[in-house]
Design an enzyme around this catalytic site. Structure first.
Site, mmCIF file in Angstrom:
data_model
loop_
_atom_site.group_PDB
_atom_site.id
_atom_site.type_symbol
_atom_site.label_atom_id
_atom_site.label_comp_id
_atom_site.label_asym_id
_atom_site.label_seq_id
_atom_site.Cartn_x
_atom_site.Cartn_y
_atom_site.Cartn_z
ATOM 1 N N SER A 113 17.597 -26.428 -33.214
ATOM 2 C CA SER A 113 18.866 -27.110 -33.496
ATOM 3 C C SER A 113 18.549 -28.555 -33.869
ATOM 4 O O SER A 113 17.436 -29.030 -33.650
ATOM 5 C CB SER A 113 19.757 -27.102 -32.259
ATOM 6 O OG SER A 113 19.270 -28.024 -31.299
ATOM 7 N N ASP A 114 19.526 -29.264 -34.406
ATOM 8 C CA ASP A 114 19.345 -30.708 -34.527
ATOM 9 C C ASP A 114 19.687 -31.314 -33.162
ATOM 10 O O ASP A 114 20.176 -30.636 -32.249
ATOM 11 C CB ASP A 114 20.205 -31.289 -35.662
ATOM 12 C CG ASP A 114 19.652 -32.629 -36.161
ATOM 13 O OD1 ASP A 114 18.850 -33.263 -35.440
ATOM 14 O OD2 ASP A 114 20.031 -33.066 -37.263
ATOM 15 N N TRP A 115 19.450 -32.580 -33.027
ATOM 16 C CA TRP A 115 19.614 -33.328 -31.772
ATOM 17 C C TRP A 115 21.033 -33.110 -31.217
ATOM 18 O O TRP A 115 22.011 -33.580 -31.812
ATOM 19 C CB TRP A 115 19.367 -34.805 -32.080
ATOM 20 C CG TRP A 115 19.337 -35.727 -30.926
ATOM 21 C CD1 TRP A 115 20.400 -36.113 -30.152
ATOM 22 C CD2 TRP A 115 18.198 -36.418 -30.398
ATOM 23 N NE1 TRP A 115 19.990 -36.996 -29.191
ATOM 24 C CE2 TRP A 115 18.638 -37.212 -29.320
ATOM 25 C CE3 TRP A 115 16.839 -36.453 -30.735
ATOM 26 C CZ2 TRP A 115 17.785 -38.025 -28.579
ATOM 27 C CZ3 TRP A 115 16.000 -37.266 -29.998
ATOM 28 C CH2 TRP A 115 16.467 -38.036 -28.924
ATOM 29 N N ASP A 116 21.128 -32.386 -30.112
ATOM 30 C CA ASP A 116 22.424 -32.133 -29.455
ATOM 31 C C ASP A 116 23.398 -31.306 -30.290
ATOM 32 O O ASP A 116 24.586 -31.215 -29.950
ATOM 33 C CB ASP A 116 23.146 -33.440 -29.082
ATOM 34 C CG ASP A 116 22.603 -34.067 -27.810
ATOM 35 O OD1 ASP A 116 21.694 -33.467 -27.195
ATOM 36 O OD2 ASP A 116 23.085 -35.148 -27.421
ATOM 37 N N SER A 117 22.943 -30.729 -31.397
ATOM 38 C CA SER A 117 23.939 -30.052 -32.249
ATOM 39 C C SER A 117 24.512 -28.806 -31.575
ATOM 40 O O SER A 117 25.569 -28.325 -31.971
ATOM 41 C CB SER A 117 23.373 -29.727 -33.635
ATOM 42 O OG SER A 117 22.396 -28.723 -33.572
#
Ligand code: NOJ
Length: 750
Positions: free
Chosen positions: A284-288
């Site tokens: 995932s992207d950061w915290d996505s």
């Protein structure tokens, strides 16, 4: 009317994208080992593999609880661990003390270099040179691997059609074909032929997908796209990266047609795994994952974890929905153990390919040769080849090395700024600025910044700048944007030169001395207001470590500017999004009938006045078209011929054209081939880039250039999600940019 030919008859020309069922063929040599390992792992350890723990890119201290988690097998990978002792210690804990000794992967945003910084990716795209891109990522991998990094969150392959979007700086530009060529080059450069080579690093094709299509160029924003648009424009660069062996893919922050990419089963399972046959892991992207709550798609953290898992997301970056809830979700049968095993399998496959099981530790003898001579040489070459000459009135450039030069502007000696966005590890002490290059060359110059930084609005420095300008033969104004004004979360609504730069240029123009504007920026900067005050404009992007020497050599003709625009350059931000390969509309813009705002009669009768798809105040053309770039010489295109007027589905069309260097200097031309499909089962763009080639010509020399295209190059995905080339007439241009060229046409027939 065109006909579509069916698969059985023309197997090469038509593929139904949706009918491709998941059938992962690639996998490779490690599957038995992976299964054996998985059979020994506890549920907690399996969940641990899906955790990518991050610390901030500036963190200096490693929290104790992270060590404990590694010992327990609760972490699969780390990002931003930049203290080498911590890297060694964490890996030791994973190998020696965690239950199954599974190695960690250390990742970082190594985007356009590690210590030696290359031009920002948009600048690299302006080279239109796959070899340069490959070399830059090979060097980045070599340097970064010395810090224990074996995974980069690059390349970014988001097509970017809106220069307001800050992340256009990281993109390959607006064109799908160029991005597919560069995407492959990035993967080859980072990964090489063998990922287990400890000097190579796993790449992450990001951000999957359509992150660049955010409404209004506002970062993280909503994306609404038809499926054909997604498949024709945004997907091919990812396909190219995956075909080249990209080890990982990063899901994007944005939603697409209402479903966030990180929880999008169709995109992650059907398309990525099924159609593109991706066999690495998706991060995932950061915290996505947890941002799906803010999106209004997930109710809470647990639901976010469930949605991501059901969509097929393998590894979660920084947020902890998997860590906190997967166990429970499995117990409740909302996620199956088989699904979790599949995530672990995908992650372990890449750890095996990286050779981490045999060779988990950082090689302490590998220094990375930071800023080695040959790294700097490549960085300089890339910076030179990325410069795009936009204006050169009366051939003011190149300037004689003997000329008295006034060096002015906030970017003339701004080492931190010229490194550009995502340049965490490059040190300004090692950065060669234009001012330094002029000093080193013993040039005849005077320096006055004029403005302390790009946003400075104080006029305090104007006086001194004007004084030195008056005594010079030529003014070199190094303007643009600081690095922080582009990149993630740094979109701008107005993309003029910020601060008082335009005012200073206006004042300098009053001296009557010629002005060369060198722009360093993460995006095209609208210069409509001041271009008339300048004699030459050179776009240098944020050129990286060696920007100074590169610019010195280009400005003085030791080297030529060789870049071409990978994006259309707008006249004003109000034209955005702008891209050359748009559709025609029922009333295409037409210069012969266009009545600009100032010519509309007062009290005119309410009618269209002959205007079509224009802006009354900005017309319909960009300031500079996609593919544009001047050189220090001139080229003439002639004698275009095609091998046949009609080709069949299994035939090549050969296109030949003669290019002559008609100027007095030797030079390199970028010859571009564009095609237009005149009638389609869905409407087709007015032009699409299909091939390009660099050609070096001595003054007076002529060379014949030839290209081959076939029906494969004419395929597109239509409203029935069928990929096919369709019978009919095609226009074809060969020229120096998207707005010029010799034109012919041909027919594609059964
Ligand atoms: C968020 C960015 O969108 C992504 O590109 C980057 O790789 C991660 N943060 C990690 O820094």
């Amino acid at each position: 009317m065109k006909k579509i030919f069916f698969l059985l008859l023309f197997s090469l020309t038509l593929v139904s994208c949706k009918e491709n069922k998941p059938k992962l063929l690639k996998y490779g040599a490690y599957e038995n080992k992976i299964d054996a390992l998985i059979s020994k792992m506890t549920l907690e350890e399996k969940i641990g593999q899906t955790n990518l723990r991050g610390v901030s890119s500036r963190a200096k201290i490693l929290p104790e609880d992270l060590k404990e988690s590694v010992k327990n097998g609760n972490v699969g990978a780390f990002l931003n661990i930049m203290n080498l002792d911590y890297v060694d210690e964490l890996q030791r804990l994973a190998i020696e003390e965690s239950p199954n000794g599974i190695p960690l992967i250390f990742g970082r945003d190594v985007i356009h270099g590690f210590k030696t910084l290359f031009p920002i990716p948009l600048g690299l795209a302006a080279t239109w040179d796959a070899q340069i891109v490959e070399k830059s990522s090979e060097i980045a991998a070599f340097e970064a691997s010395a810090a224990g990094i074996r995974w980069t969150f690059a390349p970014m392959l988001d097509i970017a059609r809106d220069s307001r979007w800050g992340r256009i700086a990281e993109s390959p530009g607006e064109d799908t074909y160029l991005a597919t060529i560069l995407g492959e080059a990035y993967i080859k450069g980072f990964q090489g032929d063998d990922l287990s080579n400890p000097h190579r690093i796993a790449a992450s094709a990001k951000h999957y997908i359509a992150y660049g299509a955010a409404i209004g160029g506002r970062d993280y924003n909503t994306v609404n796209l038809s499926e054909p648009l997604l498949r024709n424009v945004y997907l091919p660069p990812f396909k190219s990266a995956i075909d080249a062996g990209a080890a990982t893919v990063m899901s994007s922050f944005n939603e697409i047609n209402g479903i966030p990419a990180t929880g999008n089963e169709f995109l992650l399972k059907d398309v990525l795994r099924g159609e593109l046959q991706f066999d690495g892991f998706v991060v995932s992207d950061w915290d996505s994952v947890i941002e799906m709550i803010e999106h209004g798609f997930a109710r809470d953290e647990k639901h976010a974890g469930e949605l991501a898992a059901k969509a097929g997301l393998d590894m979660e970056m920084t947020s902890e929905a998997y860590e906190n809830h997967l166990k429970e979700l499995i117990k409740e049968n909302k996620v199956t153990i088989e699904e979790l095993n599949e995530f672990v399998r995908n992650i372990l496959r890449i750890k095996f390919r990286l050779g981490l099981f045999e060779n988990p530790y950082r090689n302490k003898k590998h220094t990375g040769n930071f800023y080695a001579e040959k790294h700097l040489k490549e960085a300089k070459k890339a910076a030179i080849e990325s410069t795009v000459l936009l204006k050169n009135k009366n051939s003011i450039l190149p300037i004689s090395t003997k000329a008295k030069v006034a060096i002015i502007g906030p970017l003339a000696n701004a080492p931190h700024e010229q490194l550009g966005t995502w340049a965490f590890d490059g040190e300004k002490e090692h950065t060669n600025t234009p001012l330094l290059a002029y000093k080193n060359a013993n040039a005849n110059f005077k320096f006055a910044k004029g403005l302390t930084h790009s946003r400075d609005i104080s006029k305090k420095g104007f006086k001194k700048a004007i004084e030195i300008a008056k005594k010079s033969d030529v003014i070199l104004f190094f303007g643009g944007e600081e690095a922080i004004l582009s990149g993630e979360a740094h979109s701008r609504a107005n993309i003029d030169l910020p601060g008082a730069q335009e005012e200073l240029i206006n004042e300098l123009a009053k001296t009557g001395k010629p002005i060369v504007l060198v722009i360093m920026a993460g995006r095209p900067i609208t210069i409509t207001n001041i271009i008339e005050k300048t004699d030459a404009v050179l776009m240098a992007w944020h050129p990286g470590t060696m920007g100074g020497e590169a610019l010195y050599e280009v400005l003085h003709g030791i080297k030529s500017p060789e870049g071409r625009l990978p994006v259309s350059w707008p006249k004003t931000a109000g034209q955005l999004p702008f891209f050359y390969n748009h559709k025609n509309t029922g009333r295409p813009a037409d210069s012969t009938s266009f009545i600009p705002m100032e010519k509309i009669p007062i009290a005119a009768w309410q009618s269209s006045l002959g205007n079509d798809s224009h802006y009354l105040d900005a017309g319909f053309t960009p300031h500079f078209p996609f593919g544009f770039g001047l050189t220090y010489t001139s080229f003439n295109y002639s004698d275009m011929s095609i091998s046949k007027n009609t080709i069949h589905f299994n035939e090549d069309l050969e296109v030949k054209v003669s290019i002559k260097n008609t100027g007095e200097k030797d030079g390199k031309e970028l010859v571009q081939l564009y095609v237009q499909d005149l009638v389609g089962s869905i409407t087709r763009p007015v032009k699409e880039l299909k091939r390009f080639k660099h050609v070096f010509l001595k003054s007076g020399e002529t060379k014949e250039i030839s290209f081959k295209i076939s029906s494969k190059d004419l395929e597109f995905v239509n409203h029935k999600i069928i990929k096919a080339a369709e019978e009919g007439t095609f226009n074809l241009w060969v020229g120096p940019n998207a707005a010029q060229g010799l034109k012919t046409s041909f027919i594609l027939q059964k």
